[in-house]
Write a protein that holds these residues in place. Structure first.
Motif, mmCIF file in Angstrom:
data_model
loop_
_atom_site.group_PDB
_atom_site.id
_atom_site.type_symbol
_atom_site.label_atom_id
_atom_site.label_comp_id
_atom_site.label_asym_id
_atom_site.label_seq_id
_atom_site.Cartn_x
_atom_site.Cartn_y
_atom_site.Cartn_z
ATOM 1 N N LEU A 1 0.802 -1.224 0.000
ATOM 2 C CA LEU A 1 0.000 0.000 0.000
ATOM 3 C C LEU A 1 0.834 1.275 0.000
ATOM 4 N N ASP A 2 2.070 1.182 0.418
ATOM 5 C CA ASP A 2 2.906 2.350 0.638
ATOM 6 C C ASP A 2 2.964 3.272 -0.584
ATOM 7 N N GLY A 3 2.432 4.487 -0.408
ATOM 8 C CA GLY A 3 2.541 5.527 -1.417
ATOM 9 C C GLY A 3 1.618 5.416 -2.614
ATOM 10 N N LEU A 4 0.709 4.468 -2.614
ATOM 11 C CA LEU A 4 -0.160 4.300 -3.786
ATOM 12 C C LEU A 4 -1.325 5.283 -3.786
ATOM 13 N N THR A 5 -1.681 5.712 -4.971
ATOM 14 C CA THR A 5 -2.847 6.578 -5.168
ATOM 15 C C THR A 5 -4.090 5.704 -5.312
ATOM 16 N N GLU A 6 -5.259 6.331 -5.239
ATOM 17 C CA GLU A 6 -6.506 5.596 -5.472
ATOM 18 C C GLU A 6 -6.526 4.993 -6.872
ATOM 19 N N GLU A 7 -5.989 5.726 -7.828
ATOM 20 C CA GLU A 7 -5.943 5.210 -9.200
ATOM 21 C C GLU A 7 -5.089 3.946 -9.273
ATOM 22 N N GLU A 8 -3.947 3.957 -8.630
ATOM 23 C CA GLU A 8 -3.074 2.774 -8.627
ATOM 24 C C GLU A 8 -3.714 1.615 -7.865
ATOM 25 N N LEU A 9 -4.397 1.925 -6.780
ATOM 26 C CA LEU A 9 -5.080 0.879 -6.003
ATOM 27 C C LEU A 9 -6.192 0.220 -6.812
ATOM 28 N N GLY A 10 -6.739 0.943 -7.771
ATOM 29 C CA GLY A 10 -7.831 0.429 -8.593
ATOM 30 C C GLY A 10 -7.408 -0.106 -9.942
ATOM 31 N N TRP A 11 -6.107 -0.056 -10.266
ATOM 32 C CA TRP A 11 -5.629 -0.501 -11.579
ATOM 33 C C TRP A 11 -5.911 -1.983 -11.769
#
Length: 171
Positions: A24-34
């Motif tokens: 999770l470290d440093g991820l954006t919502e967009e990256e979390l949803g990729w």
């Protein structure tokens, strides 16, 4: 004194927590949803939420404790478009695609669930692992088997989340 088996399980669940924190470290919502190049991959955010829900549901049930998800307000905080008791099992691709959360929400919920898990495990004695917790199976499922299967599921999904993180487009 905490049973040797409990110490091993605590260490194992701590490893899941460490992988989740790294993923999770440093991820954006967009990256979390990729959802991968094909748009069908289970995203990091959903995988972390799912593995945490599984742990929360399974440990709360055997410990006879309320689920962290509901009792500590995480269900309201996430405000997901799923039924209250959803864990991700049986989710379609469309269901998975509706998932949104921040890294902070996911880390918070996972941390709270981890703390409840560790507190429960710390109180176990060796004799506790043989207790039948689900007699709907043949053979009936013992506490030890349920905890190991929960840990196995969590480790698999944490590894999947780490793999997806490694595949994120670099920009």
């Amino acid at each position: 004194m905490t049973a040797a088996s409990a110490k091993l399980l605590i260490d194992s669940f701590e490893r899941v927590r460490e992988v989740v924190a790294e993923v999770l470290d440093g991820l954006t919502e967009e990256e979390l949803g990729w959802r991968g190049a094909d748009g069908r991959t289970n995203p990091i955010g959903w995988l972390v939420w799912h593995l945490t829900r599984v742990q929360d549901i399974q440990v709360a049930a055997v410990a006879e404790l309320p689920e962290v998800w509901r009792a500590q307000g995480w269900q309201r905080a996430f405000a997901l478009p799923y039924p209250a008791g959803a864990s991700g099992y049986g989710h379609s691709g469309a269901d998975v695609g509706r998932f949104t959360a921040t890294a902070e929400q996911l880390a918070g919920y996972h941390g709270a669930t981890h703390r409840q898990t560790v507190a429960y495990l710390a109180g176990l004695h060796e004799r506790d692992y043989a207790r039948v917790v689900d007699d709907a199976w043949d053979p009936p499922v013992t506490l030890g088997v349920r905890l190991v299967s929960t840990l196995s599921d969590d480790l698999q999904h944490a590894g999947q989340a780490a793999l997806v993180r490694g595949a994120l487009p670099r920009g």
